[in-house]
Design an enzyme around this catalytic site. Structure first.
Site, PDB file in Angstrom:
ATOM      1  N   ASN A   7       0.867  -1.181   0.000  1.00 20.72           N
ATOM      2  CA  ASN A   7       0.000   0.000   0.000  1.00 20.72           C
ATOM      3  C   ASN A   7       0.907   1.235   0.000  1.00 20.72           C
ATOM      4  OD1 ASN A   7      -1.804   2.031   0.523  1.00 20.72           O
ATOM      5  ND2 ASN A   7      -2.632   1.122   2.397  1.00 20.72           N
ATOM      6  N   LYS A  14       3.478   0.735   2.941  1.00 18.41           N
ATOM      7  CA  LYS A  14       3.104  -0.231   3.974  1.00 18.41           C
ATOM      8  C   LYS A  14       3.111  -1.604   3.338  1.00 18.41           C
ATOM      9  CE  LYS A  14      -0.370   2.432   6.296  1.00 18.41           C
ATOM     10  NZ  LYS A  14      -1.787   2.533   6.504  1.00 18.41           N
ATOM     11  N   HIS A 180     -12.769   3.363   0.478  1.00 18.68           N
ATOM     12  CA  HIS A 180     -12.770   2.400   1.593  1.00 18.68           C
ATOM     13  C   HIS A 180     -13.577   1.154   1.223  1.00 18.68           C
ATOM     14  CE1 HIS A 180     -12.311   5.996   4.606  1.00 18.68           C
ATOM     15  NE2 HIS A 180     -11.120   5.435   4.396  1.00 18.68           N
ATOM     16  N   GLY A 212      -9.604   9.134   7.968  1.00 19.42           N
ATOM     17  CA  GLY A 212     -10.564   9.336   6.874  1.00 19.42           C
ATOM     18  C   GLY A 212     -11.793   8.528   7.266  1.00 19.42           C
ATOM     19  N   ARG A 241     -10.603  16.635   7.265  1.00 16.48           N
ATOM     20  CA  ARG A 241     -11.412  16.963   6.075  1.00 16.48           C
ATOM     21  C   ARG A 241     -12.812  17.385   6.481  1.00 16.48           C
ATOM     22  NH1 ARG A 241     -10.430  11.414   3.236  1.00 16.48           N
ATOM     23  NH2 ARG A 241      -8.224  11.278   3.713  1.00 16.48           N
ATOM     24  N   GLY A 331     -10.021   2.915  13.097  1.00 12.02           N
ATOM     25  CA  GLY A 331      -9.436   3.423  14.347  1.00 12.02           C
ATOM     26  C   GLY A 331     -10.449   3.846  15.395  1.00 12.02           C
ATOM     27  N   GLY A 333     -13.974   3.849  15.071  1.00 13.40           N
ATOM     28  CA  GLY A 333     -15.140   2.960  15.153  1.00 13.40           C
ATOM     29  C   GLY A 333     -14.867   1.734  15.999  1.00 13.40           C
ATOM     30  N   GLU A 334     -13.629   1.227  15.925  1.00 11.51           N
ATOM     31  CA  GLU A 334     -13.284   0.031  16.688  1.00 11.51           C
ATOM     32  C   GLU A 334     -12.963   0.348  18.143  1.00 11.51           C
ATOM     33  OE1 GLU A 334     -10.007  -1.912  14.608  1.00 11.51           O
ATOM     34  OE2 GLU A 334     -11.090  -1.668  12.716  1.00 11.51           O
ATOM     35  N   GLU A 384      -8.070  -4.633   5.696  1.00 13.98           N
ATOM     36  CA  GLU A 384      -7.997  -4.411   4.251  1.00 13.98           C
ATOM     37  C   GLU A 384      -6.883  -5.251   3.617  1.00 13.98           C
ATOM     38  OE1 GLU A 384      -8.267  -0.281   5.547  1.00 13.98           O
ATOM     39  OE2 GLU A 384      -9.197   0.186   3.631  1.00 13.98           O
TER      40      GLU A 384
END
Ligand code: ADP
Length: 396
Positions: A7, A14, A180, A212, A241, A331, A333-334, A384
């Site tokens: 990525n 990554k 996403h 994001g 953003r 990040g 949400g979990e 992902e």
């Protein structure tokens, strides 16, 4: 079979090496500051000590060479030779309308990727550099492209056409694409599995809340709407953003603040979101700490953020004619029970009831709604890289 997942960002790379026989991550890492002073790689081999390799990396090819050397190194390596890598899966941000699924990269695909650069000028060029670097270093290994936009290609035209002159869609491809996708697909399928139901009979709203952030309406396993648009700037409020704003603000601010195109782009992409509202940070951990210290603007930023997620949940329940499950991932949400609670609060009339005890969970796949809740609420950690590796395995 071992798959390398890559990525690439503009100055980062990554990677994960995954053994697809048991889906075990053999090594992962991050090369940072590529093309800038102070480049380094943090390499984490499974079952061995992590290492930091500090070496100049003038471009992605040099970085990748160092990554491969790290993977085969006798001390902190994890494979004997790079011949063990059967395929490479690449995350590609924008596939435009050309790709509704993952593909084996060939000359035609590379041409199509270059044609998508206009749509994602910041993201696609480094993705392409990553593929080219791998092709040079591993000429006989198949490369697979996995697109952030692909999962959303099932959206109906009514969801992806903007109410602008139609010619702009025909001339420039201006439409909603959504991003996403790999994550929305992964967590919606995982949620269906966890609920023991067939995804083809479910209406799921997936909330990918990271730096994001985007949200998707997944009906019978297909994305039917999503909050990000032509670019990842639309939709939810994010770390930096702005998400949805009155488009007239753009020209208004340009005039008042004497900003050019770059200036306004920076304002909307880098200085807005929860950073802009709070004035504290783009990181929700810092904002949550500031709230605890009584910072009103930090509290306002969280309220603005949660309000926007709520609005989208309502909207997506409306367009799907109901909702069976809401999934939180990425990040925030979990890891943030507070945000999940704030988002779900007041939705009891729709049959959404969060279980406050079960919700005190971080980074673990769990159902966090009450037994009686008509709509199930789940936390599903996204992965992902694993999705990219699975598609890669399937295609080769
Ligand atoms: P991205 O991939 O978009 O950079 P991530 O999905 O890694 O983002 O999410 C990063 C964000 O998640 C951080 O900016 C932070 O705000 C939030 N986050 C991570 N851990 C926590 C936590 N324990 N509590 C609250 N927020 C968290």
């Amino acid at each position: 079979m071992k798959v390398l997942v890559i990525n690439c960002g503009s100055s980062s790379l990554k990677y994960q090496l995954i053994d697809m026989n048991n889906e075990e991550v053999l090594a992962k890492g991050l090369a940072e500051r590529i093309g800038i002073d102070g480049s380094k790689i943090k390499h984490k081999p499974s079952g061995k000590e992590d290492v930091v390799i500090e070496k100049p990396m003038s471009n992605h090819k040099v970085a990748l060479e160092i990554v491969i050397n790290a993977l085969v190194d006798e001390n902190y390596g994890i494979i004997q030779s790079m011949d063990e890598i059967s395929a490479v899966g690449h995350r590609v941000v924008h596939g435009g309308e050309k790709f509704s699924g993952s593909v084996v990269v060939n000359d035609d695909v590379m041409k199509a990727l270059r044609e998508c650069i206009d749509l994602a000028p910041l993201h696609n060029p480094p993705n392409i550099m990553g593929i080219e670097a791998c092709q040079e270093l591993m000429p006989n290994v198949p490369m697979i492209g996995v697109f952030d936009t692909a999962f959303h290609q099932t959206m109906p035209k009514s969801a992806y056409i903007y109410p602008l002159p139609y010619e702009l869609y025909e001339k420039y491809g201006i439409r909603r694409y959504g991003f996403h996708g790999t994550s929305h697909k992964y967590v919606s399928n995982k949620a269906a599995e966890k609920l023991g139901k067939n995804i083809e009979n479910l209406k799921i709203i997936t909330c990918h809340l990271g730096n994001g952030a985007s949200i998707a309406a997944v009906k019978n396993g297909e994305s039917v709407d999503t909050s990000m648009g032509l670019t990842p700037l639309e939709g939810l409020a994010m770390g930096t953003r702005c998400g949805d704003i009155d488009p007239a603000i753009v020209t208004f601010v340009m005039e008042k603040e004497n900003l050019d195109i770059n200036g306004v782009n920076t304002l909307l992409n880098k200085k807005s979101g929860v950073l802009g509202v709070s004035g504290v940070s783009s990181d929700f951990r810092d904002i949550e700490s500031a709230v605890k210290e009584g910072n009103d603007r930090a509290e306002l930023a969280l309220d603005v953020f949660a309000n926007r997620v709520k609005k989208y949940i309502g909207a997506y329940a409306a367009i799907m004619g109901g909702v069976d499950a809401i999934v939180f991932t990425a990040g925030l949400g979990e890891n943030s029970p507070e945000i999940r609670e704030a988002v779900c609060e007041g939705f009891e009339y729709m049959g959404i009831e969060i279980d406050r005890t079960a919700n005190k969970v971080r980074g673990k796949e769990t159902i966090v709604s009450t037994e009686d809740s008509k709509v199930k609420v789940l936390v599903v950690p996204t992965n992902e890289e694993l999705m990219i590796a699975r598609d890669t395995k399937e295609l080769v």
